[in-house]
Write a protein that holds these residues in place. Structure first.
Motif, short mmCIF file in Angstrom:
data_model
loop_
_atom_site.label_atom_id
_atom_site.label_comp_id
_atom_site.label_asym_id
_atom_site.label_seq_id
_atom_site.Cartn_x
_atom_site.Cartn_y
_atom_site.Cartn_z
N GLY A 95 0.82 -1.22 0.00
CA GLY A 95 0.00 0.00 0.00
C GLY A 95 0.84 1.26 0.00
O GLY A 95 0.53 2.23 -0.68
N ALA A 96 1.95 1.22 0.75
CA ALA A 96 2.86 2.37 0.79
C ALA A 96 3.46 2.62 -0.59
O ALA A 96 3.47 3.76 -1.08
CB ALA A 96 3.96 2.12 1.82
N VAL A 97 3.94 1.56 -1.23
CA VAL A 97 4.52 1.68 -2.57
C VAL A 97 3.45 2.11 -3.57
O VAL A 97 3.65 3.02 -4.37
CB VAL A 97 5.19 0.36 -3.01
CG1 VAL A 97 5.61 0.42 -4.47
CG2 VAL A 97 6.38 0.04 -2.10
N GLY A 98 2.29 1.47 -3.48
CA GLY A 98 1.18 1.81 -4.39
C GLY A 98 0.76 3.26 -4.26
O GLY A 98 0.37 3.89 -5.25
N GLY A 99 0.87 3.81 -3.06
CA GLY A 99 0.52 5.21 -2.85
C GLY A 99 1.39 6.18 -3.64
O GLY A 99 1.01 7.32 -3.88
#
Length: 161
Positions: free
Chosen positions: A32-36
């Motif tokens: 989720g952090a990377v996708g953000g």
């Protein structure tokens, strides 16, 4: 929105969702952090754009900023590509949720997003905020508080396991 807000937005979204799923929280929240950050690959000055300058430049020249990479079409294409690369549903879902949080946050800015790209229609919330402004700092704080609130349950659950 700034990179730090997108980063914590992806973390907050996946942390909340982790509370309601059986996804591995470490993989899901990290994804989720990377996708953000991924949708800003179209901007050379972004956190991800600086890491991959050649790719960022190519995407920006073809599509511009906040068009294709800030659309539902991009989420669908990325879902397909990710499904071809890995069968890890936790990783795929985390990345897609993070990217979705990015779109939601950028729709809250004055510039908005081209959510329905290639249709040239800007989508933004009725009330918008200035990127890097005081209200964005408040949004960042709220996202951090949401992460802490839901994250404590994840920590407690893993300690009890």
């Amino acid at each position: 929105m700034t990179g730090k807000t997108h980063l914590i937005g992806g973390i907050a979204a996946t942390t909340v969702i982790t509370s309601f799923t059986n996804y591995d929280p470490i993989i899901f929240i990290a994804a989720g952090a990377v996708g953000g950050l991924i949708p800003d690959i179209c901007h050379g000055g972004s956190k991800i754009g600086r890491k991959f300058p050649l790719l960022s430049n190519i995407i920006n020249k073809i599509f511009g900023h906040r068009t294709f990479t800030h659309s539902l079409l991009f989420l669908i294409v990325m879902g397909g590509i990710l499904s071809m690369i890995t069968s890890n549903s936790t990783l795929i879902a985390g990345l897609i949720i993070g990217m979705s949080s990015h779109l939601l946050l950028d729709a809250a800015t004055k510039r908005g997003i081209k959510l329905l790209y290639p249709v040239n229609l800007t989508v933004r919330f009725p009330v918008t905020i200035k990127t890097g402004g005081t209200i964005e700092s408040i949004v960042l704080l709220l996202l951090a508080l949401i992460t802490i609130y839901y994250g404590k349950d994840i920590v407690i659950s893993s300690l009890n396991s």
